[in-house]
Enzyme design. Structure first.
Site, PDB file in Angstrom:
ATOM      1  CG  HIS A   8      -0.339  -0.066   2.538  1.00 55.72           C
ATOM      2  ND1 HIS A   8       0.198  -1.246   3.043  1.00 55.72           N
ATOM      3  CD2 HIS A   8      -0.165   0.866   3.500  1.00 55.72           C
ATOM      4  CE1 HIS A   8       0.669  -1.017   4.265  1.00 55.72           C
ATOM      5  NE2 HIS A   8       0.462   0.260   4.562  1.00 55.72           N
ATOM      6  CG  HIS A  38       1.149   5.605   3.465  1.00 54.64           C
ATOM      7  ND1 HIS A  38       0.312   5.546   4.553  1.00 54.64           N
ATOM      8  CD2 HIS A  38       1.869   4.455   3.488  1.00 54.64           C
ATOM      9  CE1 HIS A  38       0.523   4.416   5.216  1.00 54.64           C
ATOM     10  NE2 HIS A  38       1.469   3.738   4.582  1.00 54.64           N
TER      11      HIS A  38
END
Length: 142
Positions: free
Chosen positions: A100, A102
């Protein structure tokens, strides 16, 4: 899908999220514990633990979505800039073992620091060491 992965459960709709973008391969939603208003996570829908585990085309799609979202996120919260980053591996601060990225909006006096500030002492490398590391990376990247 990994049954014990919170992000896979978000993708499956088992856990609600504040989704800001979705296509066939990528999902973007607000971080449940944001560092700033608008802090958004961008993930591949398929479970891949590390950045290097993703197929190249999926990695390109994930980054393209991150790039596409930076301006709308900054605009929505009137940010002065943003930090766009991946924590890759537990030792690097990756808390959820699902790749993931950010997008963290940044503000003039937010107290945040640049990425260089997360490291303590910098290594003292001579030219030979730098050349050896560069050669190893080049060889393995082919």
């Amino acid at each position: 899908m990994s049954e014990d992965c919170i992000f896979c459960r978000i993708v499956a709709g088992e856990i609600p999220s504040r989704t800001v973008y979705e296509d066939d391969d990528v999902l973007a939603f607000f971080d449940a514990n944001p560092l700033a208003p608008g802090h958004t996570l961008v993930i591949p829908k398929a479970h891949h633990e590390h950045v290097q585990d993703m197929p190249n085309d999926l990695a390109a799609d994930v980054f393209a979505v991150m790039q596409r979202l930076v301006d709308p996120i900054e605009t929505a919260v009137d940010a002065d800039g943003s930090t766009v980053a991946f924590n890759n591996g537990e030792v690097a601060g990756q808390e959820v073992p699902h790749t993931h990225g950010h997008v963290v909006p940044r503000f003039e006096d937010d107290g945040g620091r640049p990425i260089h500030s997360i490291f303590g002492d910098r290594p003292d490398l001579d030219d030979d060491e730098l050349d050896d590391i560069a050669a190893t990376i080049s060889e393995r990247a082919e």
